[in-house]
Design an enzyme around this catalytic site. Structure first.
Site, PDB file in Angstrom:
ATOM      1  N   PRO A  39      13.732  21.139 -18.964  1.00  0.00           N
ATOM      2  CA  PRO A  39      12.333  21.521 -18.775  1.00  0.00           C
ATOM      3  C   PRO A  39      11.375  20.442 -19.276  1.00  0.00           C
ATOM      4  O   PRO A  39      11.757  19.559 -20.043  1.00  0.00           O
ATOM      5  CB  PRO A  39      12.206  22.749 -19.672  1.00  0.00           C
ATOM      6  CG  PRO A  39      13.140  22.465 -20.820  1.00  0.00           C
ATOM      7  CD  PRO A  39      14.272  21.644 -20.244  1.00  0.00           C
ATOM      8  N   GLY A  76       0.807  -1.213   0.000  1.00  0.00           N
ATOM      9  CA  GLY A  76       0.000   0.000   0.000  1.00  0.00           C
ATOM     10  C   GLY A  76       0.842   1.266   0.000  1.00  0.00           C
ATOM     11  O   GLY A  76       0.500   2.262   0.629  1.00  0.00           O
ATOM     12  N   LYS A 106       5.930  21.775 -10.700  1.00  0.00           N
ATOM     13  CA  LYS A 106       7.304  21.481 -11.128  1.00  0.00           C
ATOM     14  C   LYS A 106       7.408  21.681 -12.632  1.00  0.00           C
ATOM     15  O   LYS A 106       6.678  21.046 -13.389  1.00  0.00           O
ATOM     16  CB  LYS A 106       7.654  20.035 -10.755  1.00  0.00           C
ATOM     17  CG  LYS A 106       9.016  19.588 -11.250  1.00  0.00           C
ATOM     18  CD  LYS A 106       9.290  18.128 -10.918  1.00  0.00           C
ATOM     19  CE  LYS A 106      10.578  17.667 -11.572  1.00  0.00           C
ATOM     20  NZ  LYS A 106      10.761  16.211 -11.477  1.00  0.00           N
ATOM     21  N   SER A 108       0.829  -3.427   5.270  1.00  0.00           N
ATOM     22  CA  SER A 108       1.202  -3.581   6.675  1.00  0.00           C
ATOM     23  C   SER A 108       1.706  -2.245   7.204  1.00  0.00           C
ATOM     24  O   SER A 108       2.757  -1.760   6.757  1.00  0.00           O
ATOM     25  CB  SER A 108       2.293  -4.647   6.789  1.00  0.00           C
ATOM     26  OG  SER A 108       2.976  -4.496   8.001  1.00  0.00           O
TER      27      SER A 108
HETATM   28  C1  LIG Z   1      16.096   7.500  -2.468  1.00  0.00           C
HETATM   29  C2  LIG Z   1      14.879   7.421  -3.319  1.00  0.00           C
HETATM   30  C3  LIG Z   1      14.356   8.577  -3.878  1.00  0.00           C
HETATM   31  C4  LIG Z   1      13.236   8.504  -4.725  1.00  0.00           C
HETATM   32  N1  LIG Z   1      12.776   9.643  -5.326  1.00  0.00           N
HETATM   33  C5  LIG Z   1      11.787   9.536  -6.255  1.00  0.00           C
HETATM   34  C6  LIG Z   1      11.310  10.680  -6.948  1.00  0.00           C
HETATM   35  O1  LIG Z   1      11.732  11.809  -6.715  1.00  0.00           O
HETATM   36  N2  LIG Z   1      10.348  10.501  -7.879  1.00  0.00           N
HETATM   37  C7  LIG Z   1       9.819   9.277  -8.160  1.00  0.00           C
HETATM   38  O2  LIG Z   1       8.981   9.161  -9.055  1.00  0.00           O
HETATM   39  N3  LIG Z   1      10.209   8.200  -7.464  1.00  0.00           N
HETATM   40  C8  LIG Z   1      11.170   8.291  -6.532  1.00  0.00           C
HETATM   41  N4  LIG Z   1      11.567   7.195  -5.844  1.00  0.00           N
HETATM   42  C9  LIG Z   1      10.838   5.942  -6.032  1.00  0.00           C
HETATM   43  C10 LIG Z   1       9.500   6.007  -5.289  1.00  0.00           C
HETATM   44  O3  LIG Z   1       9.731   6.259  -3.924  1.00  0.00           O
HETATM   45  C11 LIG Z   1       8.748   4.702  -5.449  1.00  0.00           C
HETATM   46  O4  LIG Z   1       8.701   4.338  -6.793  1.00  0.00           O
HETATM   47  C12 LIG Z   1       7.336   4.843  -4.958  1.00  0.00           C
HETATM   48  O5  LIG Z   1       7.292   5.373  -3.668  1.00  0.00           O
HETATM   49  C13 LIG Z   1       6.635   3.504  -4.984  1.00  0.00           C
HETATM   50  O6  LIG Z   1       7.114   2.664  -3.974  1.00  0.00           O
HETATM   51  P1  LIG Z   1       6.380   1.283  -3.777  1.00  0.00           P
HETATM   52  O7  LIG Z   1       4.942   1.550  -3.529  1.00  0.00           O
HETATM   53  O8  LIG Z   1       6.749   0.391  -4.904  1.00  0.00           O
HETATM   54  O9  LIG Z   1       7.056   0.661  -2.464  1.00  0.00           O
HETATM   55  P2  LIG Z   1       6.826   0.996  -0.886  1.00  0.00           P
HETATM   56  O10 LIG Z   1       6.529   2.417  -0.655  1.00  0.00           O
HETATM   57  O11 LIG Z   1       8.021   0.428  -0.198  1.00  0.00           O
HETATM   58  O12 LIG Z   1       5.554   0.159  -0.500  1.00  0.00           O
HETATM   59  C14 LIG Z   1       5.623  -1.216  -0.239  1.00  0.00           C
HETATM   60  C15 LIG Z   1       4.342  -1.660   0.413  1.00  0.00           C
HETATM   61  O13 LIG Z   1       4.366  -3.076   0.567  1.00  0.00           O
HETATM   62  C16 LIG Z   1       3.964  -3.399   1.873  1.00  0.00           C
HETATM   63  N5  LIG Z   1       4.558  -4.671   2.244  1.00  0.00           N
HETATM   64  C17 LIG Z   1       5.836  -5.091   2.062  1.00  0.00           C
HETATM   65  N6  LIG Z   1       6.002  -6.318   2.565  1.00  0.00           N
HETATM   66  C18 LIG Z   1       4.796  -6.696   3.063  1.00  0.00           C
HETATM   67  C19 LIG Z   1       4.326  -7.856   3.737  1.00  0.00           C
HETATM   68  N7  LIG Z   1       5.122  -8.885   3.992  1.00  0.00           N
HETATM   69  N8  LIG Z   1       3.033  -7.890   4.116  1.00  0.00           N
HETATM   70  C20 LIG Z   1       2.182  -6.847   3.873  1.00  0.00           C
HETATM   71  N9  LIG Z   1       2.586  -5.729   3.250  1.00  0.00           N
HETATM   72  C21 LIG Z   1       3.881  -5.658   2.866  1.00  0.00           C
HETATM   73  C22 LIG Z   1       4.453  -2.232   2.722  1.00  0.00           C
HETATM   74  O14 LIG Z   1       3.775  -2.179   3.943  1.00  0.00           O
HETATM   75  C23 LIG Z   1       4.114  -1.076   1.811  1.00  0.00           C
HETATM   76  O15 LIG Z   1       2.756  -0.740   1.969  1.00  0.00           O
HETATM   77  C24 LIG Z   1      12.636   7.257  -4.968  1.00  0.00           C
HETATM   78  C25 LIG Z   1      13.137   6.107  -4.355  1.00  0.00           C
HETATM   79  C26 LIG Z   1      14.252   6.176  -3.550  1.00  0.00           C
HETATM   80  C27 LIG Z   1      14.773   4.931  -2.908  1.00  0.00           C
END
Ligand SMILES: Cc1cc2nc3c(=O)[nH]c(=O)nc-3n(C[C@H](O)[C@H](O)[C@H](O)COP(=O)(O)OP(=O)(O)OC[C@H]3O[C@@H](n4cnc5c(N)ncnc54)[C@H](O)[C@@H]3O)c2cc1C
Length: 496
Positions: A99, A16, A81, A42
């Protein structure tokens, strides 16, 4: 999508974060009759909590779902932005803005930059940024929505948002739950593998959640695609060696909020600065082989514009992607599918591209190989292009002041990028593709911004007489400057 099947596809979204809730909202919003969506997350594990700079495509996502821009911006403390300012990348002291939008307009079917290159060689024109309304508005910290005529270079530019990463998923959660997404709180402890697919996931309280299609949005852990189905990892760290980041928010400095993200090259990577309404997001993305965690944290804190508002937070990652993003009945979206560092704010775009492609290839209750292949081909192309574009920012540099910059300047690069560079250097042409990220103006911005100056240009750009061309270019730069002068300041545009 197929029409023959009557039963709704049971979709289980695992995770999530931004990826999970964007997927759940996208599916329930655009395919309400085709699927039932359950999302498991979670709170104890939490989300990655970074990802604050976006690309203009996000506007389309909101529009398609009918989400009101003002409500979204207010809920996430978002700012506008207009692009990214790169500092110190080509050489220390260099600065350019990449840009969202074009430079000038084509003349006789020839892209503007060819004419500009010709007159730049003669020293007769201002920097190319003067011909981009997005660049000029960013530099003056002004903003208004672009005009409706894409052929008018004084008003045709793109914009995106900078927002609080911890507030986007909760905003989408409210929206998606109101439209029927079922949310399950708890930790998944295992997944039942059935052949090359997943049959169900098991929660820590013993509940078993079955589904037809699983969307793995579990973040870097890649619970289903990586851990359960063991889809191999394609490692790109030899080209993109940054593998750590430390992030910290700080208080906003006085003055108008910048309508752009800043990326400043550092001895072992680069640092980001993302101005929001209520604070500034900062982070140092670095290579652990050349910089210790303590050094990175100290360097980050030393360069803040205001008081730190939290403890610095370390993050670890690797550049690359799963060989296939969709295997069996598991589609990975977001960090679970791969990671390309945030130098061009591309991760949330990749989330969106995966959702779009999933909807285009949305399966029946049984997944067809053709859908999987179509999805994987589209996503592979997105990853590959972004990878090459990111590598360009490191490789096209004169910097020789640290082991990191010496490494990236002299490393071998993918053939696909070498070919693009050769094409540009010889004739100022940009390799074309019909859709996807980073079209011609983006490559022009980074090539020129990082001093990759071509030796030639399109010969048709030699046709107009020099004096007439200079007059036309001068008038265009003036028209853009005048138009931008009439725009409100960014703070006023935000209602601050
Ligand atoms: C340093 C850094 C900077 C970034 N800057 C940018 C940016 O400027 N622009 C951009 O577009 N992107 C950026 N990103 C990438 C961006 O943060 C992610 O693409 C975006 O937040 C999506 O993350 P996600 O939802 O895939 O993962 P997460 O946010 O990690 O979500 C994972 C989910 O899975 C759940 N989960 C995991 N394991 C379990 C389990 N066993 N049971 C139940 N639930 C579980 C967690 O609770 C969570 O809800 C950046 C990333 C990093 C590392």
């Amino acid at each position: 999508m197929k029409n023959g099947e009557r039963r709704k596809v049971r979709v289980v979204v695992v995770g999530g974060g931004t990826a999970g809730w964007m997927t759940a909202a996208g599916l329930v919003g655009l395919l309400p009759a085709a699927c039932d969506v359950t999302l498991i997350e979670s709170e104890a594990i939490g989300i990655v909590g970074v990802g604050e700079a976006t690309l203009p495509h996000l506007r389309l996502y909101l529009e398609r779902l009918g989400i009101d821009e003002r409500a979204f911006m207010a809920a996430t403390d978002a700012t506008y932005k207009l692009g990214i300012e790169f500092r110190d990348f080509g050489r220390i002291g260099d600065r350019y803005i990449h840009p969202f939008g074009t430079y000038g307009r084509p003349l006789a079917g020839v892209a503007f930059h060819h004419y500009w290159l010709r007159r730049d060689r003669a020293g007769a024109v201002p920097p190319i940024g003067a011909f981009s309304a997005g660049v000029v508005a960013a530099e003056r910290r002004r903003f208004e929505r672009p005009g409706s005529d894409p052929g008018d270079p004084t008003t045709s530019f793109g914009y995106a948002y900078q927002f609080d990463a911890t507030r986007f998923a909760p905003f989408l959660r409210d929206w998606a739950e109101a439209r029927g997404v079922t949310r399950i709180e708890g930790r998944i402890v295992r997944a039942d593998r059935h052949g090359d697919s997943v049959a169900a996931v098991e929660m820590d309280d013993g509940r078993r959640i079955g589904g037809d299609l699983f969307v793995d949005c579990s973040g870097f852990r890649s619970l289903l695609l990586g851990e359960t189905l063991a889809e191999p990892w394609e490692d790109w760290s030899h080209w993109l060696p940054c593998d750590r980041a430390v992030a910290v928010p700080c208080a906003s400095p006085p003055g108008t909020i910048e309508p752009y993200t800043r990326a400043t090259a550092m001895p072992a990577g680069w640092r980001w600065r993302i101005p929001l309404r209520h604070r500034v997001g900062n982070g140092y993305v670095y290579t652990s082989a050349y910089c210790s965690d303590d050094e990175a944290t100290a360097a980050l804190l030393a360069g803040l514009d205001g008081e730190p508002l939290a403890d610095p937070r370390p993050l670890r990652f690797g550049a690359g992607r799963r060989r296939r993003s969709w295997a069996g009945n598991v589609v990975a979206v977001g960090l679970a599918s791969g990671f390309l560092e945030p130098l061009e704010s591309t991760s949330i775009y990749l989330v969106q591209a995966a959702i779009t492609s999933l909807i285009e290839h949305f399966p029946d209750t049984r997944v067809a190989q053709a859908d999987r292949d179509g999805f994987n081909t589209a996503i592979d192309a997105e990853y590959d292009r972004i990878r090459d574009f990111l590598i360009l920012h490191y490789h096209a540099t004169d910097r020789a002041d640290s082991p990191f910059w010496n490494h990236v300047r002299t490393m071998t690069i993918p053939d696909t990028l070498a070919d693009k560079l050769a094409l540009w250097r010889g004739s100022a042409q940009v390799a074309r593709y019909g859709h996807g990220l980073f079209l011609e103006p983006s490559w022009v911005a980074v090539y020129l911004g990082q001093r990759v100056v071509p030796t030639g240009w399109d010969p048709r750009a030699d046709q107009p007489d020099a004096a007439g061309l200079d007059r036309a270019l001068g008038s265009l730069a003036q028209a853009i400057a005048d138009r931008v002068r009439a725009m409100p300041g960014h703070d006023a545009a935000l209602g601050l």
